[in-house]
Motif scaffolding. Sequence first.
Motif, PDB file in Angstrom:
ATOM      1  N   PHE A 149       8.820  -8.079   9.616  1.00 35.20           N
ATOM      2  CA  PHE A 149       8.057  -6.955   8.800  1.00 35.20           C
ATOM      3  C   PHE A 149       7.394  -7.855   8.631  1.00 35.20           C
ATOM      4  CE2 PHE A 149      11.459  -4.132  10.253  1.00 35.20           C
ATOM      5  CZ  PHE A 149      10.759  -3.053   9.822  1.00 35.20           C
ATOM      6  N   PRO A 150       5.484  -8.058   9.249  1.00 35.61           N
ATOM      7  CA  PRO A 150       4.690  -8.316   8.888  1.00 35.61           C
ATOM      8  C   PRO A 150       3.190  -7.975   6.576  1.00 35.61           C
ATOM      9  CG  PRO A 150       3.780  -7.105  10.458  1.00 35.61           C
ATOM     10  CD  PRO A 150       5.600  -7.192  10.476  1.00 35.61           C
ATOM     11  N   ALA A 151       3.154  -8.343   6.731  1.00 35.65           N
ATOM     12  CA  ALA A 151       2.438  -7.904   5.403  1.00 35.65           C
ATOM     13  C   ALA A 151       2.456  -6.417   5.271  1.00 35.65           C
ATOM     14  CB  ALA A 151       1.712  -8.414   4.578  1.00 35.65           C
ATOM     15  N   HIS A 152       3.155  -6.065   4.279  1.00 33.46           N
ATOM     16  CA  HIS A 152       2.913  -4.373   4.523  1.00 33.46           C
ATOM     17  C   HIS A 152       2.968  -3.867   3.240  1.00 33.46           C
ATOM     18  CE1 HIS A 152       7.025  -4.840   5.180  1.00 33.46           C
ATOM     19  NE2 HIS A 152       7.175  -3.482   3.930  1.00 33.46           N
ATOM     20  N   SER A 153       2.096  -2.633   2.372  1.00 36.30           N
ATOM     21  CA  SER A 153       2.132  -1.730   1.306  1.00 36.30           C
ATOM     22  C   SER A 153       3.059  -0.957   0.964  1.00 36.30           C
ATOM     23  CB  SER A 153       1.466  -1.796  -0.008  1.00 36.30           C
ATOM     24  OG  SER A 153       0.404  -1.169   1.679  1.00 36.30           O
ATOM     25  N   HIS A 154       3.540  -0.015   0.060  1.00 38.38           N
ATOM     26  CA  HIS A 154       4.329   1.385   0.500  1.00 38.38           C
ATOM     27  C   HIS A 154       3.213   2.380  -0.518  1.00 38.38           C
ATOM     28  CE1 HIS A 154       6.810  -1.575   0.389  1.00 38.38           C
ATOM     29  NE2 HIS A 154       7.671  -1.386   1.360  1.00 38.38           N
ATOM     30  N   ASN A 155       2.982   3.543   0.236  1.00 36.41           N
ATOM     31  CA  ASN A 155       3.045   4.629  -1.303  1.00 36.41           C
ATOM     32  C   ASN A 155       3.815   5.021  -1.796  1.00 36.41           C
ATOM     33  OD1 ASN A 155       3.776   6.317   1.173  1.00 36.41           O
ATOM     34  ND2 ASN A 155       2.038   7.055   1.724  1.00 36.41           N
ATOM     35  N   ASN A 215       3.814 -10.211  -2.385  1.00 35.69           N
ATOM     36  CA  ASN A 215       2.579 -10.834  -3.507  1.00 35.69           C
ATOM     37  C   ASN A 215       2.837 -11.731  -3.815  1.00 35.69           C
ATOM     38  OD1 ASN A 215       2.041  -8.252  -3.728  1.00 35.69           O
ATOM     39  ND2 ASN A 215       1.254  -8.159  -5.742  1.00 35.69           N
ATOM     40  N   GLY A 216       3.231 -13.384  -2.924  1.00 31.73           N
ATOM     41  CA  GLY A 216       2.840 -14.529  -2.423  1.00 31.73           C
ATOM     42  C   GLY A 216       5.010 -15.247  -2.948  1.00 31.73           C
ATOM     43  N   ASP A 217       5.454 -14.818  -3.995  1.00 33.41           N
ATOM     44  CA  ASP A 217       6.525 -14.660  -4.590  1.00 33.41           C
ATOM     45  C   ASP A 217       7.610 -14.566  -3.068  1.00 33.41           C
ATOM     46  OD1 ASP A 217       5.323 -15.894  -6.800  1.00 33.41           O
ATOM     47  OD2 ASP A 217       6.504 -13.910  -7.499  1.00 33.41           O
ATOM     48  N   ARG A 218       7.945 -16.209  -2.752  1.00 33.58           N
ATOM     49  CA  ARG A 218       9.571 -16.098  -1.884  1.00 33.58           C
ATOM     50  C   ARG A 218      10.583 -15.346  -2.549  1.00 33.58           C
ATOM     51  NH1 ARG A 218      13.751 -18.608   0.407  1.00 33.58           N
ATOM     52  NH2 ARG A 218      13.628 -18.647   2.599  1.00 33.58           N
ATOM     53  N   ILE A 219      11.540 -14.500  -2.332  1.00 35.77           N
ATOM     54  CA  ILE A 219      12.676 -13.579  -2.607  1.00 35.77           C
ATOM     55  C   ILE A 219      14.036 -13.897  -1.785  1.00 35.77           C
ATOM     56  CG2 ILE A 219      13.793 -11.889  -3.623  1.00 35.77           C
ATOM     57  CD1 ILE A 219      11.300 -10.889  -4.941  1.00 35.77           C
ATOM     58  N   GLN A 265       4.026   0.264  -5.696  1.00 34.96           N
ATOM     59  CA  GLN A 265       3.095   0.375  -4.704  1.00 34.96           C
ATOM     60  C   GLN A 265       2.172  -0.964  -4.645  1.00 34.96           C
ATOM     61  OE1 GLN A 265       1.315   4.816  -4.775  1.00 34.96           O
ATOM     62  NE2 GLN A 265       3.166   4.952  -5.936  1.00 34.96           N
ATOM     63  N   ASN A 266       2.163  -1.596  -5.516  1.00 34.60           N
ATOM     64  CA  ASN A 266       0.940  -2.611  -6.027  1.00 34.60           C
ATOM     65  C   ASN A 266       1.472  -3.715  -5.307  1.00 34.60           C
ATOM     66  OD1 ASN A 266      -1.006  -1.636  -7.585  1.00 34.60           O
ATOM     67  ND2 ASN A 266       0.672  -2.051  -9.272  1.00 34.60           N
ATOM     68  N   ALA A 267       2.658  -3.530  -4.515  1.00 33.19           N
ATOM     69  CA  ALA A 267       3.903  -4.875  -3.698  1.00 33.19           C
ATOM     70  C   ALA A 267       3.323  -5.242  -2.282  1.00 33.19           C
ATOM     71  CB  ALA A 267       5.029  -4.631  -4.117  1.00 33.19           C
ATOM     72  N   LEU A 318       2.717  -5.586 -13.174  1.00 38.24           N
ATOM     73  CA  LEU A 318       3.988  -6.469 -12.612  1.00 38.24           C
ATOM     74  C   LEU A 318       4.473  -5.787 -11.194  1.00 38.24           C
ATOM     75  CD1 LEU A 318       5.652  -8.462 -13.380  1.00 38.24           C
ATOM     76  CD2 LEU A 318       7.102  -6.373 -14.463  1.00 38.24           C
ATOM     77  N   CYS A 319       4.298  -6.138 -10.164  1.00 40.95           N
ATOM     78  CA  CYS A 319       4.458  -5.532  -8.718  1.00 40.95           C
ATOM     79  C   CYS A 319       6.579  -5.369  -8.272  1.00 40.95           C
ATOM     80  CB  CYS A 319       3.982  -5.656  -7.604  1.00 40.95           C
ATOM     81  SG  CYS A 319       4.484  -7.369  -7.547  1.00 40.95           S
ATOM     82  N   TYR A 320       7.077  -6.076  -8.542  1.00 43.65           N
ATOM     83  CA  TYR A 320       8.611  -5.904  -8.646  1.00 43.65           C
ATOM     84  C   TYR A 320       9.365  -6.851  -9.857  1.00 43.65           C
ATOM     85  CZ  TYR A 320       9.093 -11.120  -7.877  1.00 43.65           C
ATOM     86  OH  TYR A 320       8.932 -12.107  -8.263  1.00 43.65           O
TER      87      TYR A 320
END
Length: 322
Positions: free
Chosen positions: A62-68, A85-89, A101-103, A155-157
Amino acid sequence: MKQEIIADLSRITEEEQAILDGKTEVEKERYSSGQKFVMDAGKLLKRGKLIDIRPHTRFIRFPAHSHNYVEMIYMCQGSTVHTINGDRIELKTGELLILNQNAVQEIEPAGRDDIAVNFLILPEFFDQTLRMIGAEENQLKDFIVGCLKSGEVPLCYLHYRIADVLPVQNLIENLVWTLLHHQSNKRSINQITMGLLFLQLMNYTERVQVGEQYFEQEMLLGVYRYIEEHYREGSLSELAEELHYDFYTLIRMIRRLTGKNYTELVQNKRLTQAAYLLETTGLSVADISERVGYENMSYFHRIFKERYGISPKKYRVEKKIE
């Protein structure tokens, strides 16, 4: 998680079959309405629903995406790798990942045995659900909910490593089961279960990972957690030692991030707890004063009146009238 649920979530979907047959890119139109890749609740949630689940689509990146909407991802089996947002989890079996919704999220391809379930939650669902957490004000709850519902907290996640916490696992399984099967009173069951889930998660904020770029918010989470647990007898020096921060650095960071000092945060917790006890118990005002950490009754009366505009006794009477 019960194998019956795993079996339901493991079935190859029409979308996954197309991928196995050779499709090499995510069909963005299935998820998003505009040019930007924003996962759209209007496409993924049935009209009128505030919460639903869907199995995570495997075998493709899944390429970069956000959510509403707010997304909550639970790893039933195996693992998935996310970049947020650049962090690998790496999300492992039994772990929970909550995105606001900022992630901005990317997901590496999952294998056949990597079973994850995505909860799709509209923010207004939390307005009803979080009443289950309790009537009293709670700085820790407000901070966590603020992370989810608004852009006010940067804080997004929240990555919860709670695979060994049985009550949390049971509540998530109950949510999945209810949303997979058509049951009467489903909305009420989901709201209550989600409220209980957040109550449990607030007990395990030490298990939360928020990413190196959000170290200040992680520190603040630790401050609120400490105050919730030690508002009667805690100290700033003990808090600094527990969080492994320099005493004076911690003083400055708390002031900068909250606009208040440590003593003001503690006093806020004590007074809101006192108000809650006045509303919900028959304890005397003197007992309540002592229980929340004030041995000097006249001082307690003075600061309570400064905060609420009336004495503790009158506050209790007015709340009973309401």
